[in-house]
Write a protein that holds these residues in place. Structure first.
Motif, PDB file in Angstrom:
ATOM      1  N   LEU A 195      61.567  30.152  -6.707  1.00 31.70           N
ATOM      2  CA  LEU A 195      61.572  31.483  -7.298  1.00 31.70           C
ATOM      3  C   LEU A 195      62.835  32.191  -6.842  1.00 31.70           C
ATOM      4  O   LEU A 195      63.308  31.970  -5.725  1.00 31.70           O
ATOM      5  N   THR A 196      63.358  33.049  -7.688  1.00 31.75           N
ATOM      6  CA  THR A 196      64.539  33.821  -7.303  1.00 31.75           C
ATOM      7  C   THR A 196      64.106  35.000  -6.431  1.00 31.75           C
ATOM      8  O   THR A 196      62.931  35.403  -6.446  1.00 31.75           O
ATOM      9  N   ASP A 197      65.046  35.555  -5.707  1.00 40.03           N
ATOM     10  CA  ASP A 197      64.745  36.745  -4.904  1.00 40.03           C
ATOM     11  C   ASP A 197      64.266  37.882  -5.796  1.00 40.03           C
ATOM     12  O   ASP A 197      63.372  38.647  -5.407  1.00 40.03           O
ATOM     13  N   ALA A 198      64.851  38.001  -6.993  1.00 37.06           N
ATOM     14  CA  ALA A 198      64.447  39.058  -7.927  1.00 37.06           C
ATOM     15  C   ALA A 198      63.009  38.847  -8.396  1.00 37.06           C
ATOM     16  O   ALA A 198      62.234  39.808  -8.514  1.00 37.06           O
ATOM     17  N   GLU A 199      62.626  37.606  -8.664  1.00 37.07           N
ATOM     18  CA  GLU A 199      61.247  37.325  -9.067  1.00 37.07           C
ATOM     19  C   GLU A 199      60.272  37.685  -7.952  1.00 37.07           C
ATOM     20  O   GLU A 199      59.238  38.308  -8.193  1.00 37.07           O
ATOM     21  N   ILE A 200      60.595  37.298  -6.743  1.00 33.21           N
ATOM     22  CA  ILE A 200      59.729  37.597  -5.606  1.00 33.21           C
ATOM     23  C   ILE A 200      59.599  39.106  -5.413  1.00 33.21           C
ATOM     24  O   ILE A 200      58.500  39.623  -5.198  1.00 33.21           O
ATOM     25  N   ALA A 201      60.709  39.813  -5.527  1.00 33.90           N
ATOM     26  CA  ALA A 201      60.675  41.275  -5.386  1.00 33.90           C
ATOM     27  C   ALA A 201      59.780  41.897  -6.455  1.00 33.90           C
ATOM     28  O   ALA A 201      59.004  42.822  -6.162  1.00 33.90           O
ATOM     29  N   SER A 202      59.839  41.392  -7.675  1.00 36.53           N
ATOM     30  CA  SER A 202      59.006  41.927  -8.758  1.00 36.53           C
ATOM     31  C   SER A 202      57.519  41.686  -8.508  1.00 36.53           C
ATOM     32  O   SER A 202      56.682  42.537  -8.823  1.00 36.53           O
ATOM     33  N   LEU A 203      57.180  40.539  -7.953  1.00 37.41           N
ATOM     34  CA  LEU A 203      55.773  40.252  -7.639  1.00 37.41           C
ATOM     35  C   LEU A 203      55.207  41.303  -6.691  1.00 37.41           C
ATOM     36  O   LEU A 203      54.143  41.883  -6.935  1.00 37.41           O
ATOM     37  N   PHE A 204      55.926  41.558  -5.605  1.00 32.16           N
ATOM     38  CA  PHE A 204      55.423  42.490  -4.605  1.00 32.16           C
ATOM     39  C   PHE A 204      55.574  43.942  -5.052  1.00 32.16           C
ATOM     40  O   PHE A 204      54.821  44.809  -4.606  1.00 32.16           O
ATOM     41  N   GLU A 205      56.497  44.195  -5.957  1.00 27.40           N
ATOM     42  CA  GLU A 205      56.599  45.540  -6.539  1.00 27.40           C
ATOM     43  C   GLU A 205      55.354  45.836  -7.368  1.00 27.40           C
ATOM     44  O   GLU A 205      54.817  46.944  -7.333  1.00 27.40           O
ATOM     45  N   ILE A 251      38.232  32.669 -25.149  1.00 28.39           N
ATOM     46  CA  ILE A 251      38.071  33.602 -26.267  1.00 28.39           C
ATOM     47  C   ILE A 251      37.390  34.849 -25.712  1.00 28.39           C
ATOM     48  O   ILE A 251      36.314  34.769 -25.106  1.00 28.39           O
ATOM     49  N   ALA A 252      38.015  35.988 -25.925  1.00 30.57           N
ATOM     50  CA  ALA A 252      37.452  37.251 -25.437  1.00 30.57           C
ATOM     51  C   ALA A 252      36.295  37.683 -26.326  1.00 30.57           C
ATOM     52  O   ALA A 252      36.299  37.443 -27.533  1.00 30.57           O
ATOM     53  N   SER A 253      35.306  38.353 -25.734  1.00 28.13           N
ATOM     54  CA  SER A 253      34.178  38.873 -26.509  1.00 28.13           C
ATOM     55  C   SER A 253      34.367  40.349 -26.859  1.00 28.13           C
ATOM     56  O   SER A 253      33.527  40.941 -27.518  1.00 28.13           O
ATOM     57  N   ALA A 254      35.470  40.934 -26.412  1.00 28.16           N
ATOM     58  CA  ALA A 254      35.840  42.308 -26.752  1.00 28.16           C
ATOM     59  C   ALA A 254      37.365  42.368 -26.753  1.00 28.16           C
ATOM     60  O   ALA A 254      38.038  41.467 -26.248  1.00 28.16           O
ATOM     61  N   ASP A 255      37.913  43.420 -27.308  1.00 29.26           N
ATOM     62  CA  ASP A 255      39.369  43.567 -27.374  1.00 29.26           C
ATOM     63  C   ASP A 255      39.939  43.703 -25.964  1.00 29.26           C
ATOM     64  O   ASP A 255      39.494  44.564 -25.193  1.00 29.26           O
ATOM     65  N   VAL A 256      40.881  42.834 -25.620  1.00 27.02           N
ATOM     66  CA  VAL A 256      41.490  42.855 -24.294  1.00 27.02           C
ATOM     67  C   VAL A 256      42.919  42.335 -24.412  1.00 27.02           C
ATOM     68  O   VAL A 256      43.221  41.530 -25.296  1.00 27.02           O
ATOM     69  N   ASP A 257      43.792  42.800 -23.560  1.00 29.12           N
ATOM     70  CA  ASP A 257      45.178  42.331 -23.574  1.00 29.12           C
ATOM     71  C   ASP A 257      45.210  40.826 -23.288  1.00 29.12           C
ATOM     72  O   ASP A 257      44.514  40.348 -22.384  1.00 29.12           O
ATOM     73  N   PRO A 258      45.979  40.063 -24.036  1.00 33.28           N
ATOM     74  CA  PRO A 258      46.061  38.610 -23.824  1.00 33.28           C
ATOM     75  C   PRO A 258      46.470  38.216 -22.403  1.00 33.28           C
ATOM     76  O   PRO A 258      46.177  37.103 -21.965  1.00 33.28           O
ATOM     77  N   LEU A 259      47.101  39.111 -21.690  1.00 31.69           N
ATOM     78  CA  LEU A 259      47.501  38.836 -20.313  1.00 31.69           C
ATOM     79  C   LEU A 259      46.296  38.407 -19.469  1.00 31.69           C
ATOM     80  O   LEU A 259      46.397  37.528 -18.621  1.00 31.69           O
ATOM     81  N   PHE A 260      45.136  39.006 -19.731  1.00 32.26           N
ATOM     82  CA  PHE A 260      43.929  38.669 -18.969  1.00 32.26           C
ATOM     83  C   PHE A 260      43.419  37.269 -19.299  1.00 32.26           C
ATOM     84  O   PHE A 260      42.991  36.532 -18.421  1.00 32.26           O
ATOM     85  N   LEU A 261      43.458  36.902 -20.577  1.00 31.36           N
ATOM     86  CA  LEU A 261      43.004  35.568 -20.983  1.00 31.36           C
ATOM     87  C   LEU A 261      43.958  34.487 -20.505  1.00 31.36           C
ATOM     88  O   LEU A 261      43.544  33.370 -20.212  1.00 31.36           O
ATOM     89  N   ASN A 262      45.234  34.817 -20.434  1.00 27.99           N
ATOM     90  CA  ASN A 262      46.251  33.835 -20.037  1.00 27.99           C
ATOM     91  C   ASN A 262      46.392  33.693 -18.528  1.00 27.99           C
ATOM     92  O   ASN A 262      47.113  32.825 -18.056  1.00 27.99           O
ATOM     93  N   ARG A 263      45.695  34.549 -17.777  1.00 28.71           N
ATOM     94  CA  ARG A 263      45.717  34.430 -16.326  1.00 28.71           C
ATOM     95  C   ARG A 263      44.661  33.416 -15.905  1.00 28.71           C
ATOM     96  O   ARG A 263      43.494  33.562 -16.188  1.00 28.71           O
ATOM     97  N   GLN A 281      51.320  40.683 -12.626  1.00 27.59           N
ATOM     98  CA  GLN A 281      52.785  40.758 -12.671  1.00 27.59           C
ATOM     99  C   GLN A 281      53.376  39.361 -12.809  1.00 27.59           C
ATOM    100  O   GLN A 281      54.294  39.128 -13.594  1.00 27.59           O
ATOM    101  N   ALA A 282      52.831  38.414 -12.060  1.00 28.07           N
ATOM    102  CA  ALA A 282      53.307  37.026 -12.144  1.00 28.07           C
ATOM    103  C   ALA A 282      53.157  36.488 -13.556  1.00 28.07           C
ATOM    104  O   ALA A 282      54.089  35.901 -14.119  1.00 28.07           O
ATOM    105  N   ARG A 283      51.987  36.685 -14.171  1.00 28.52           N
ATOM    106  CA  ARG A 283      51.778  36.160 -15.533  1.00 28.52           C
ATOM    107  C   ARG A 283      52.722  36.811 -16.518  1.00 28.52           C
ATOM    108  O   ARG A 283      53.203  36.161 -17.439  1.00 28.52           O
ATOM    109  N   SER A 284      52.988  38.103 -16.339  1.00 32.90           N
ATOM    110  CA  SER A 284      53.901  38.785 -17.261  1.00 32.90           C
ATOM    111  C   SER A 284      55.313  38.212 -17.165  1.00 32.90           C
ATOM    112  O   SER A 284      56.115  38.375 -18.072  1.00 32.90           O
ATOM    113  N   MET A 285      55.604  37.516 -16.056  1.00 31.26           N
ATOM    114  CA  MET A 285      56.919  36.909 -15.833  1.00 31.26           C
ATOM    115  C   MET A 285      56.914  35.409 -16.149  1.00 31.26           C
ATOM    116  O   MET A 285      57.896  34.720 -15.904  1.00 31.26           O
TER     117      MET A 285
END
Length: 195
Positions: free
Chosen positions: A32-42, A9-21, A120-124
């Motif tokens: 992982l697909t080649d496209a997924e790997i490329a997105s990680l390093f991008e 539970i966040a104590s201030a407003d924050v994007d859920p991406l941070f809590l879910n990491r 980036q990984a969590r967003s995927m």
């Protein structure tokens, strides 16, 4: 897909991406697909860096012929679970350039690139886990990265989360998102009085 209850539970407003990491230990061996790997390093590529030096170096393997070498660099406590992840890598920071200049913030910038890759990984829908438990000398020797110019920072894995039950019993108990220190312990407005 395996779901783990997230008690954060966040104590201030924050994007859920941070809590879910968070950093699980149980990973599916689904590649992982080649496209997924490329997105990680991008994602990592666009990290901020002092004087735009971009000192990070990610050396990774998936299921290629070098995977056993990568696995062997992990300390036994990490090898138990991390070898199941579809991508294993090591992060190096270029602390000295070819012209002899030292980069005092290379490790800081490399950490920023790691965080960018992680978000980036969590967003995927993927998860990451960074590991300090590695053989530092072996990382340089076995992966062919200069000790004169680079410092190995950590190992890491990326993949889809696996079932908690796939882990040894002692690790199953730790397989959930953990909490964080309160903001008051990590951020201070104004001068800190020294004791």
């Amino acid at each position: 897909m395996t779901e783990i209850e997230n008690p954060r539970i966040a104590s201030a407003d924050v994007d859920p991406l941070f809590l879910n990491r968070w950093s699980p230990r149980s990973f599916s061996d689904e590649p992982l697909t080649d496209a997924e790997i490329a997105s990680l390093f991008e994602g990592a590529r666009w990290s901020p860096s002092s004087f735009n030096r971009q000192p990070w170096l990610f050396v990774y393997e998936t299921d290629g012929s070098d995977r056993e070498i990568f696995d062997s660099i992990l300390m036994e406590g990490n090898r138990i679970w991390a070898t199941k992840a579809p991508l294993l890598g090591f992060i190096f920071a270029e602390t000295k350039s070819a012209d002899g200049r030292r980069n005092r913030v290379a490790q800081f910038d490399s950490g920023a690139a790691w965080m960018a890759l992680t978000l980036q990984a969590r967003s995927m829908g993927l998860y990451t886990h960074g590991m300090g438990g590695i053989d530092l000398d072996a990382a340089h020797e076995k992966l062919g990265v200069s000790t004169e110019f680079y410092t190995v920072m950590c190992g890491f894995v990326v993949g889809r989360i696996g079932p908690r039950e796939a882990l040894p019993e002692d690790l199953q108990e730790r397989e959930s998102p953990n909490d964080r220190k309160p903001i008051s312990e990590v951020a201070h407005k104004g001068i800190i009085a020294l004791d």
